[in-house]
Design a protein around this motif. Structure first.
Motif, PDB file in Angstrom:
ATOM      1  N   THR A  63       0.839  -1.163  -0.111  1.00 16.45           N
ATOM      2  CA  THR A  63       0.027   0.009  -0.080  1.00 16.45           C
ATOM      3  C   THR A  63       0.765   1.136   0.037  1.00 16.45           C
ATOM      4  O   THR A  63       0.746   2.222  -0.708  1.00 16.45           O
ATOM      5  CB  THR A  63      -1.010   0.070   1.178  1.00 16.45           C
ATOM      6  N   ARG A  64       1.728   1.310   0.706  1.00 11.00           N
ATOM      7  CA  ARG A  64       2.833   2.403   0.786  1.00 11.00           C
ATOM      8  C   ARG A  64       3.391   2.515  -0.562  1.00 11.00           C
ATOM      9  O   ARG A  64       3.364   3.720  -0.953  1.00 11.00           O
ATOM     10  CB  ARG A  64       3.868   2.130   1.963  1.00 11.00           C
ATOM     11  N   ARG A  65       3.967   1.543  -1.208  1.00 10.94           N
ATOM     12  CA  ARG A  65       4.492   1.652  -2.410  1.00 10.94           C
ATOM     13  C   ARG A  65       3.548   2.351  -3.555  1.00 10.94           C
ATOM     14  O   ARG A  65       3.986   3.124  -4.461  1.00 10.94           O
ATOM     15  CB  ARG A  65       5.026   0.387  -3.182  1.00 10.94           C
ATOM     16  N   VAL A  66       2.392   1.691  -3.557  1.00 16.12           N
ATOM     17  CA  VAL A  66       1.296   2.251  -4.546  1.00 16.12           C
ATOM     18  C   VAL A  66       0.703   3.640  -4.201  1.00 16.12           C
ATOM     19  O   VAL A  66       1.101   4.425  -5.157  1.00 16.12           O
ATOM     20  CB  VAL A  66       0.112   1.427  -4.519  1.00 16.12           C
ATOM     21  N   LEU A  67       0.643   3.961  -2.978  1.00 20.57           N
ATOM     22  CA  LEU A  67       0.611   5.479  -2.487  1.00 20.57           C
ATOM     23  C   LEU A  67       1.610   6.315  -2.999  1.00 20.57           C
ATOM     24  O   LEU A  67       1.403   7.404  -3.545  1.00 20.57           O
ATOM     25  CB  LEU A  67      -0.001   5.657  -1.378  1.00 20.57           C
ATOM     26  N   THR A  68       2.672   5.979  -2.833  1.00 22.79           N
ATOM     27  CA  THR A  68       3.868   6.896  -3.088  1.00 22.79           C
ATOM     28  C   THR A  68       3.920   7.075  -4.634  1.00 22.79           C
ATOM     29  O   THR A  68       4.000   8.253  -5.115  1.00 22.79           O
ATOM     30  CB  THR A  68       5.259   6.070  -2.792  1.00 22.79           C
ATOM     31  N   LEU A 128       6.145   2.071 -10.380  1.00 22.47           N
ATOM     32  CA  LEU A 128       4.737   2.492  -9.946  1.00 22.47           C
ATOM     33  C   LEU A 128       4.387   3.992 -10.588  1.00 22.47           C
ATOM     34  O   LEU A 128       3.247   4.299 -11.120  1.00 22.47           O
ATOM     35  CB  LEU A 128       4.260   2.226  -8.797  1.00 22.47           C
ATOM     36  N   PHE A 129       5.332   4.781 -10.485  1.00 20.81           N
ATOM     37  CA  PHE A 129       5.156   6.304 -10.802  1.00 20.81           C
ATOM     38  C   PHE A 129       5.048   6.300 -12.473  1.00 20.81           C
ATOM     39  O   PHE A 129       4.182   7.049 -12.850  1.00 20.81           O
ATOM     40  CB  PHE A 129       6.530   6.920 -10.251  1.00 20.81           C
ATOM     41  N   TYR A 130       5.765   5.486 -13.169  1.00 18.81           N
ATOM     42  CA  TYR A 130       5.675   5.340 -14.616  1.00 18.81           C
ATOM     43  C   TYR A 130       4.164   4.896 -14.945  1.00 18.81           C
ATOM     44  O   TYR A 130       3.523   5.484 -15.890  1.00 18.81           O
ATOM     45  CB  TYR A 130       6.689   4.447 -14.903  1.00 18.81           C
ATOM     46  N   ALA A 131       3.787   3.885 -14.185  1.00 17.06           N
ATOM     47  CA  ALA A 131       2.502   3.224 -14.627  1.00 17.06           C
ATOM     48  C   ALA A 131       1.315   4.425 -14.491  1.00 17.06           C
ATOM     49  O   ALA A 131       0.173   4.722 -15.148  1.00 17.06           O
ATOM     50  CB  ALA A 131       2.179   2.199 -13.868  1.00 17.06           C
ATOM     51  N   ALA A 132       1.335   5.055 -13.133  1.00 12.53           N
ATOM     52  CA  ALA A 132       0.385   6.129 -12.806  1.00 12.53           C
ATOM     53  C   ALA A 132       0.414   7.313 -13.656  1.00 12.53           C
ATOM     54  O   ALA A 132      -0.605   7.754 -13.623  1.00 12.53           O
ATOM     55  CB  ALA A 132       0.806   6.541 -11.151  1.00 12.53           C
ATOM     56  N   ALA A 181      -8.704  10.452 -13.015  1.00 12.79           N
ATOM     57  CA  ALA A 181      -7.169  10.376 -13.261  1.00 12.79           C
ATOM     58  C   ALA A 181      -6.766   9.589 -12.010  1.00 12.79           C
ATOM     59  O   ALA A 181      -5.720   8.516 -12.255  1.00 12.79           O
ATOM     60  CB  ALA A 181      -6.452  11.675 -13.546  1.00 12.79           C
ATOM     61  N   LEU A 182      -7.021  10.191 -10.921  1.00 17.22           N
ATOM     62  CA  LEU A 182      -6.548   9.646  -9.561  1.00 17.22           C
ATOM     63  C   LEU A 182      -7.119   7.978  -9.573  1.00 17.22           C
ATOM     64  O   LEU A 182      -6.294   7.195  -9.095  1.00 17.22           O
ATOM     65  CB  LEU A 182      -6.818  10.360  -8.502  1.00 17.22           C
ATOM     66  N   ARG A 183      -8.427   7.926  -9.939  1.00 11.52           N
ATOM     67  CA  ARG A 183      -8.830   6.400  -9.587  1.00 11.52           C
ATOM     68  C   ARG A 183      -8.225   5.641 -10.730  1.00 11.52           C
ATOM     69  O   ARG A 183      -7.972   4.434 -10.557  1.00 11.52           O
ATOM     70  CB  ARG A 183     -10.496   6.633  -9.941  1.00 11.52           C
ATOM     71  N   VAL A 184      -8.147   5.995 -12.055  1.00 11.89           N
ATOM     72  CA  VAL A 184      -7.482   5.058 -12.964  1.00 11.89           C
ATOM     73  C   VAL A 184      -6.002   4.859 -12.575  1.00 11.89           C
ATOM     74  O   VAL A 184      -5.620   3.848 -12.737  1.00 11.89           O
ATOM     75  CB  VAL A 184      -7.444   5.872 -14.359  1.00 11.89           C
ATOM     76  N   ALA A 185      -5.344   6.008 -12.279  1.00 13.30           N
ATOM     77  CA  ALA A 185      -3.887   5.948 -11.732  1.00 13.30           C
ATOM     78  C   ALA A 185      -3.690   4.748 -10.621  1.00 13.30           C
ATOM     79  O   ALA A 185      -2.838   3.720 -10.471  1.00 13.30           O
ATOM     80  CB  ALA A 185      -3.319   7.051 -11.334  1.00 13.30           C
ATOM     81  N   LEU A 186      -4.656   4.725  -9.834  1.00 19.25           N
ATOM     82  CA  LEU A 186      -4.536   3.754  -8.616  1.00 19.25           C
ATOM     83  C   LEU A 186      -4.940   2.468  -9.025  1.00 19.25           C
ATOM     84  O   LEU A 186      -4.115   1.529  -8.704  1.00 19.25           O
ATOM     85  CB  LEU A 186      -5.702   4.180  -7.646  1.00 19.25           C
ATOM     86  N   GLY A 187      -5.790   2.438 -10.032  1.00 16.50           N
ATOM     87  CA  GLY A 187      -6.192   0.844 -10.518  1.00 16.50           C
ATOM     88  C   GLY A 187      -5.020   0.405 -11.233  1.00 16.50           C
ATOM     89  O   GLY A 187      -4.567  -0.757 -11.038  1.00 16.50           O
ATOM     90  N   VAL A 188      -4.215   1.448 -11.978  1.00 19.13           N
ATOM     91  CA  VAL A 188      -3.239   0.930 -13.158  1.00 19.13           C
ATOM     92  C   VAL A 188      -1.915   0.570 -11.972  1.00 19.13           C
ATOM     93  O   VAL A 188      -1.215  -0.498 -12.184  1.00 19.13           O
ATOM     94  CB  VAL A 188      -2.846   1.927 -13.825  1.00 19.13           C
ATOM     95  N   ALA A 189      -1.622   1.459 -10.953  1.00 13.29           N
ATOM     96  CA  ALA A 189      -0.547   1.110  -9.945  1.00 13.29           C
ATOM     97  C   ALA A 189      -0.833  -0.392  -9.387  1.00 13.29           C
ATOM     98  O   ALA A 189       0.000  -0.987  -9.200  1.00 13.29           O
ATOM     99  CB  ALA A 189      -0.694   2.073  -8.982  1.00 13.29           C
ATOM    100  N   TRP A 190      -1.980  -0.550  -9.020  1.00 12.40           N
ATOM    101  CA  TRP A 190      -2.197  -1.784  -8.159  1.00 12.40           C
ATOM    102  C   TRP A 190      -2.055  -2.980  -9.196  1.00 12.40           C
ATOM    103  O   TRP A 190      -1.613  -4.088  -8.811  1.00 12.40           O
ATOM    104  CB  TRP A 190      -3.606  -1.845  -7.600  1.00 12.40           C
TER     105      TRP A 190
END
Length: 254
Positions: A63-68, A128-132, A181-190
């Motif tokens: 969770t920390r990695r994804v949120l960061t 994860l940054f790249y994907a988000a 954008a935040l919702r999509v980025a979270l989904g892609v990051a997970w």
């Protein structure tokens, strides 16, 4: 009122119960080797066992990695999306590059990321940054580019200058796109998490899945997959609720 709540609860639970029922049916049907599809109760028992062991730390680390990664990605995607959406010549110039890099799967970049960033937390954050970022920037600039010019013309007719139009018209109208954008980025990051934790991760849900795969512990693999899905779902539900509260003014306009 009570009947309405019961119907709503039934509608929410029905697909999950159907999945569990189908899961049991596949396990006991004999069409697939039962050892390859552990039954739900076995996965639940393993989940309970891991909950008093490594699972909480794995959830925390992932969770920390994804949120960061998402925070950094969206922090850059929002201003980049504004520039691309607001200035058409810039969008025409940059759009092919954005779509080129967006199409590259993050897992394909792992060797290069390891070369340039090593195998520590920074490398996982970069993936994860790249994907988000690329997931978020597309939503942002497409949303801004589709703002109806009539709002801008009305504001200019009322005497607003470019700065006022941007701050009082464009920015409020792009809040829904920011949240999307935040919702999509979270989904892609997970969805990218397991790939990012291929980089020498000792803890995390991706690491849990990979460790279990090495020993053919299918029930643990299911625990990891289901945990990722439910955490991502919970975050999305929170964002949807926040969006409804922030966008009440849109409903009033409608």
């Amino acid at each position: 009122m009570i009947g309405g709540h019961l119907r709503r609860t039934a509608l929410i639970l029905s697909p999950w119960l159907a999945i569990v029922g189908l899961w049991y049916a596949v396990h006991y049907s004999g069409l697939i080797n039962p050892a390859l599809v552990p039954p739900p109760h076995a996965v639940a028992a393993r989940f309970a066992e891991l909950s008093s062991g490594r699972l909480p730390m794995d959830v925390l680390m992932s969770t920390r990695r994804v949120l960061t990664g998402v925070a950094l990605g969206i922090a850059l995607a929002v201003p980049a999306g504004f520039v691309l959406g607001w200035y058409r010549p810039v969008r025409v110039f940059v759009d092919p590059l954005v779509n080129f890099f967006r199409a590259l799967p993050p897992i394909a970049l792992i060797p290069l990321v390891i070369v340039h960033f090593g195998v520590d937390e920074l490398a996982k954050t970069v993936i994860l940054f790249y994907a988000a970022f690329f997931a978020g920037v597309i939503v942002m600039y497409e949303g801004i580019a589709q703002i109806s010019p009539i709002y801008l013309r009305v504001a200019r007719t009322l005497g607003a200058n470019d700065r006022e139009i941007f701050l009082k018209v464009v920015v409020p109208m792009t809040v829904p796109h920011m949240l999307t954008a935040l919702r999509v980025a979270l989904g892609v990051a997970w969805a990218t998490l397991v790939a990012s934790e291929l980089i020498a991760a000792q803890r995390g849900l991706g690491a849990l899945i990979q460790d279990a795969a090495s020993f053919f512990q299918l029930d643990i693999i299911y625990v990891g997959i289901i945990s990722i899905g439910f955490i991502a779902l919970a975050m999305d539900l929170v964002l949807r609720r926040v969006a409804r509260r922030l966008l009440v003014w849109q409903e009033r306009m409608a």
